[in-house]
Scaffold this motif. Sequence first.
Motif, PDB file in Angstrom:
ATOM      1  N   THR A 102       0.549  11.006   3.430  1.00 43.29           N
ATOM      2  CA  THR A 102      -0.632  10.451   2.749  1.00 43.29           C
ATOM      3  C   THR A 102      -0.884   9.016   3.193  1.00 43.29           C
ATOM      4  OG1 THR A 102      -0.265  11.864   0.816  1.00 43.29           O
ATOM      5  CG2 THR A 102      -1.668   9.925   0.501  1.00 43.29           C
ATOM      6  N   TYR A 103       0.181   8.254   3.343  1.00 39.19           N
ATOM      7  CA  TYR A 103       0.065   6.859   3.776  1.00 39.19           C
ATOM      8  C   TYR A 103      -0.625   6.770   5.134  1.00 39.19           C
ATOM      9  CZ  TYR A 103       1.640   2.113   5.043  1.00 39.19           C
ATOM     10  OH  TYR A 103       1.704   0.785   5.419  1.00 39.19           O
ATOM     11  N   VAL A 156       6.820   7.395 -11.256  1.00 40.00           N
ATOM     12  CA  VAL A 156       7.669   6.243 -11.555  1.00 40.00           C
ATOM     13  C   VAL A 156       9.147   6.593 -11.432  1.00 40.00           C
ATOM     14  CG1 VAL A 156       8.396   4.645 -13.381  1.00 40.00           C
ATOM     15  CG2 VAL A 156       5.968   5.119 -13.029  1.00 40.00           C
ATOM     16  N   ASP A 157       9.542   7.741 -11.960  1.00 39.93           N
ATOM     17  CA  ASP A 157      10.954   8.117 -11.905  1.00 39.93           C
ATOM     18  C   ASP A 157      11.427   8.274 -10.463  1.00 39.93           C
ATOM     19  OD1 ASP A 157      11.167   8.066 -14.640  1.00 39.93           O
ATOM     20  OD2 ASP A 157      10.862  10.230 -14.885  1.00 39.93           O
ATOM     21  N   PHE A 158      10.554   8.792  -9.605  1.00 38.88           N
ATOM     22  CA  PHE A 158      10.914   8.931  -8.195  1.00 38.88           C
ATOM     23  C   PHE A 158      11.083   7.555  -7.552  1.00 38.88           C
ATOM     24  CE2 PHE A 158       9.956   9.475  -3.670  1.00 38.88           C
ATOM     25  CZ  PHE A 158      10.827  10.515  -3.335  1.00 38.88           C
ATOM     26  N   TYR A 159      10.205   6.613  -7.904  1.00 38.08           N
ATOM     27  CA  TYR A 159      10.337   5.243  -7.386  1.00 38.08           C
ATOM     28  C   TYR A 159      11.679   4.642  -7.802  1.00 38.08           C
ATOM     29  CZ  TYR A 159       9.513   0.194  -6.926  1.00 38.08           C
ATOM     30  OH  TYR A 159       9.621  -1.150  -6.613  1.00 38.08           O
ATOM     31  N   LYS A 160      12.037   4.825  -9.061  1.00 35.71           N
ATOM     32  CA  LYS A 160      13.305   4.280  -9.541  1.00 35.71           C
ATOM     33  C   LYS A 160      14.483   4.888  -8.792  1.00 35.71           C
ATOM     34  CE  LYS A 160      11.761   3.266 -14.280  1.00 35.71           C
ATOM     35  NZ  LYS A 160      11.918   3.607 -15.716  1.00 35.71           N
ATOM     36  N   LYS A 161      14.417   6.201  -8.574  1.00 34.80           N
ATOM     37  CA  LYS A 161      15.518   6.893  -7.915  1.00 34.80           C
ATOM     38  C   LYS A 161      15.593   6.526  -6.436  1.00 34.80           C
ATOM     39  CE  LYS A 161      18.793  10.013  -8.574  1.00 34.80           C
ATOM     40  NZ  LYS A 161      19.863   9.810  -9.578  1.00 34.80           N
ATOM     41  N   ALA A 162      14.460   6.635  -5.749  1.00 27.43           N
ATOM     42  CA  ALA A 162      14.453   6.452  -4.300  1.00 27.43           C
ATOM     43  C   ALA A 162      14.590   4.989  -3.887  1.00 27.43           C
ATOM     44  CB  ALA A 162      13.162   7.033  -3.714  1.00 27.43           C
ATOM     45  N   VAL A 173       0.842  -1.198   0.000  1.00 27.19           N
ATOM     46  CA  VAL A 173       0.000   0.000   0.000  1.00 27.19           C
ATOM     47  C   VAL A 173       0.878   1.248   0.000  1.00 27.19           C
ATOM     48  CG1 VAL A 173      -1.769   1.293   1.249  1.00 27.19           C
ATOM     49  CG2 VAL A 173      -1.903  -1.206   1.144  1.00 27.19           C
ATOM     50  N   TRP A 174       1.934   1.241   0.793  1.00 29.86           N
ATOM     51  CA  TRP A 174       2.871   2.371   0.834  1.00 29.86           C
ATOM     52  C   TRP A 174       3.489   2.624  -0.538  1.00 29.86           C
ATOM     53  CZ3 TRP A 174       8.190   2.776  -0.016  1.00 29.86           C
ATOM     54  CH2 TRP A 174       8.811   3.946   0.430  1.00 29.86           C
ATOM     55  N   THR A 175       3.886   1.555  -1.234  1.00 31.79           N
ATOM     56  CA  THR A 175       4.457   1.689  -2.571  1.00 31.79           C
ATOM     57  C   THR A 175       3.445   2.284  -3.541  1.00 31.79           C
ATOM     58  OG1 THR A 175       5.883  -0.231  -2.185  1.00 31.79           O
ATOM     59  CG2 THR A 175       5.585   0.462  -4.460  1.00 31.79           C
ATOM     60  N   ASN A 176       2.190   1.881  -3.407  1.00 31.25           N
ATOM     61  CA  ASN A 176       1.143   2.436  -4.269  1.00 31.25           C
ATOM     62  C   ASN A 176       1.004   3.944  -4.067  1.00 31.25           C
ATOM     63  OD1 ASN A 176       0.485  -0.025  -5.443  1.00 31.25           O
ATOM     64  ND2 ASN A 176      -1.109  -0.488  -3.962  1.00 31.25           N
ATOM     65  N   VAL A 177       1.089   4.363  -2.814  1.00 29.52           N
ATOM     66  CA  VAL A 177       1.031   5.800  -2.531  1.00 29.52           C
ATOM     67  C   VAL A 177       2.240   6.501  -3.139  1.00 29.52           C
ATOM     68  CG1 VAL A 177       1.077   7.556  -0.720  1.00 29.52           C
ATOM     69  CG2 VAL A 177      -0.311   5.485  -0.414  1.00 29.52           C
ATOM     70  N   LEU A 178       3.414   5.933  -2.961  1.00 32.37           N
ATOM     71  CA  LEU A 178       4.642   6.551  -3.459  1.00 32.37           C
ATOM     72  C   LEU A 178       4.594   6.767  -4.970  1.00 32.37           C
ATOM     73  CD1 LEU A 178       8.267   5.695  -2.407  1.00 32.37           C
ATOM     74  CD2 LEU A 178       7.682   5.846  -4.810  1.00 32.37           C
ATOM     75  N   ILE A 179       4.260   5.718  -5.715  1.00 30.12           N
ATOM     76  CA  ILE A 179       4.254   5.820  -7.177  1.00 30.12           C
ATOM     77  C   ILE A 179       3.131   6.736  -7.651  1.00 30.12           C
ATOM     78  CG2 ILE A 179       3.943   4.542  -9.328  1.00 30.12           C
ATOM     79  CD1 ILE A 179       5.251   2.136  -7.932  1.00 30.12           C
ATOM     80  N   GLY A 180       1.946   6.583  -7.065  1.00 33.15           N
ATOM     81  CA  GLY A 180       0.807   7.380  -7.498  1.00 33.15           C
ATOM     82  C   GLY A 180       0.945   8.851  -7.189  1.00 33.15           C
ATOM     83  N   GLN A 181       1.703   9.175  -6.150  1.00 34.26           N
ATOM     84  CA  GLN A 181       1.844  10.563  -5.736  1.00 34.26           C
ATOM     85  C   GLN A 181       3.135  11.194  -6.241  1.00 34.26           C
ATOM     86  OE1 GLN A 181       0.282  11.881  -1.754  1.00 34.26           O
ATOM     87  NE2 GLN A 181       2.453  12.147  -1.306  1.00 34.26           N
ATOM     88  N   ALA A 182       4.232  10.440  -6.247  1.00 33.17           N
ATOM     89  CA  ALA A 182       5.536  11.006  -6.611  1.00 33.17           C
ATOM     90  C   ALA A 182       6.018  10.579  -7.992  1.00 33.17           C
ATOM     91  CB  ALA A 182       6.579  10.633  -5.551  1.00 33.17           C
ATOM     92  N   ALA A 215      -5.814   0.099 -11.820  1.00 33.38           N
ATOM     93  CA  ALA A 215      -4.511   0.393 -11.234  1.00 33.38           C
ATOM     94  C   ALA A 215      -4.711   1.278 -10.007  1.00 33.38           C
ATOM     95  CB  ALA A 215      -3.618   1.081 -12.249  1.00 33.38           C
ATOM     96  N   ALA A 216      -3.760   1.252  -9.095  1.00 31.56           N
ATOM     97  CA  ALA A 216      -3.827   2.111  -7.918  1.00 31.56           C
ATOM     98  C   ALA A 216      -3.927   3.576  -8.355  1.00 31.56           C
ATOM     99  CB  ALA A 216      -2.591   1.896  -7.049  1.00 31.56           C
ATOM    100  N   PRO A 217      -4.526   4.431  -7.541  1.00 36.25           N
ATOM    101  CA  PRO A 217      -4.716   5.839  -7.921  1.00 36.25           C
ATOM    102  C   PRO A 217      -3.425   6.511  -8.389  1.00 36.25           C
ATOM    103  CG  PRO A 217      -5.938   5.364  -5.920  1.00 36.25           C
ATOM    104  CD  PRO A 217      -5.118   4.144  -6.218  1.00 36.25           C
ATOM    105  N   GLY A 218      -3.511   7.165  -9.556  1.00 40.56           N
ATOM    106  CA  GLY A 218      -2.373   7.896 -10.090  1.00 40.56           C
ATOM    107  C   GLY A 218      -1.370   7.064 -10.851  1.00 40.56           C
ATOM    108  N   HIS A 219      -1.634   5.764 -11.041  1.00 43.04           N
ATOM    109  CA  HIS A 219      -0.653   4.879 -11.661  1.00 43.04           C
ATOM    110  C   HIS A 219      -0.786   4.761 -13.177  1.00 43.04           C
ATOM    111  CE1 HIS A 219       1.158   2.579  -8.080  1.00 43.04           C
ATOM    112  NE2 HIS A 219       0.544   3.644  -7.603  1.00 43.04           N
TER     113      HIS A 219
END
Length: 425
Positions: free
Chosen positions: A240-241, A214-220, A203-212, A297-301
């Motif tokens: 948000t989480y 894909v590129d942020f997920y790859k970087k972080a 669920v946390w990952t879904n928030v991260l990708i949907g809010q920040a 897909a999760a919100p924002g994905h």
Amino acid sequence: MKFENNNKSSVKPWVLATFSIAASAISFSSWAASNSVEVMHQWTSPSESAAMKVLRDAVETNGLVWQDAAVSGDGGKNMTQTLQSRFAAGNPPLASQAQAQFVLEYTEAGALADLTAQDKAGGWNKLISPELYKYMNSNGKTVAVPLNQRRENMLWINKKVLDQYGGKVPTNWDEFLVLGAKMKAGGIIPLAMGGDDWQEAEVWTNVLIGQAGVDFYKKAIIETDKAALSSPEMVKVFETYRKVLQLSDPNRAGLDWAIATGKVIRGEAAMQFQGDWANGEFAAAGLKPGVDYLCTAAPGHGHTYVFLTDFLAFFKHEDDVQKNQATLANLAMSKEVQENLNLKGGSIPARLDVPRDKFNECSKQAFADRDESIKDGSLIPSFVENTALSRDLRGPIIDVITHFANDPKMTAEQAVKKLAEGLDL
């Protein structure tokens, strides 16, 4: 993805310490004389059992005896521990279900059988997406076969409940929070969720990708970049989480994912973030997508596809049973098994050329999104499900998420600080 960096510390001490013992102890006369195929796995829910039966039936049709070594519980941890114990005792199964990082660990230890000949004969490298193929083939040697290409970042919704609250699927996290608050005020559990650390982290990952993004997920996450992990964007993710968690089942502690899915199926809860294995549970209950439940897909994905895979890893054994391993590998990679196994399990096949006409609308959407994500680089590996990161890197991130999810007093700023500390950045 900097794949090569994920393996720097991936070989665990237990692997290196036990392999020398196991390698000399696997010479059992029972194996030499056996016509059986022992497969260890964790698939024990109704849809998972039905999926594994497809492979079992194919094996038995081909004249081999299937030895089922199912180990349930704790999100696969029980099976992993059992496998490690068997391996240490010099008695591993012929094949075992395994996530990507476990395949890599056993490969580096030299513990897995060589399936390269079967790979070349079947042209597997042309049938599997490059993002997935590199986990099953290391340094030109094929050691595992993928049963599926699962999608982690899915939202499942009871349509009848949603219709009572306007019928609009949330497309971003603000909309999700507003909808969830209305449901909670109406006496419905907005979010079915179990208390396992991997469920919390998904669920946390879904928030991260949907809010920040894909590129942020790859970087972080994939690159574990300190600046990204310590950024204001990451603080907002945790904030948000926390709001999302406040909409989850108050009795989620210790709740299995399939039990949580059952709450959505029965209308006791409205929504669930879960991988596409939930699709199999809805289907097994006789529900139809678009009629009884919705999948998105999760919100924002958008079409972003966070993937994981159930591999079959093949352990080294006496020459006499290598033919059994080859048979099992070829069957698992066949179009027929890939199609029927995933029709039961709710996921989509790892093979890109399997016909799609028999799959339900949720799976067809997954096919389409995978196609698009391959084109634009948004087919990304799950870190939660032991794909993107070695366990040495995955563990500290999961620990922080778990701590935050279960300690209401922990602030987002404290969580972000602990991320960098836990990874020693």
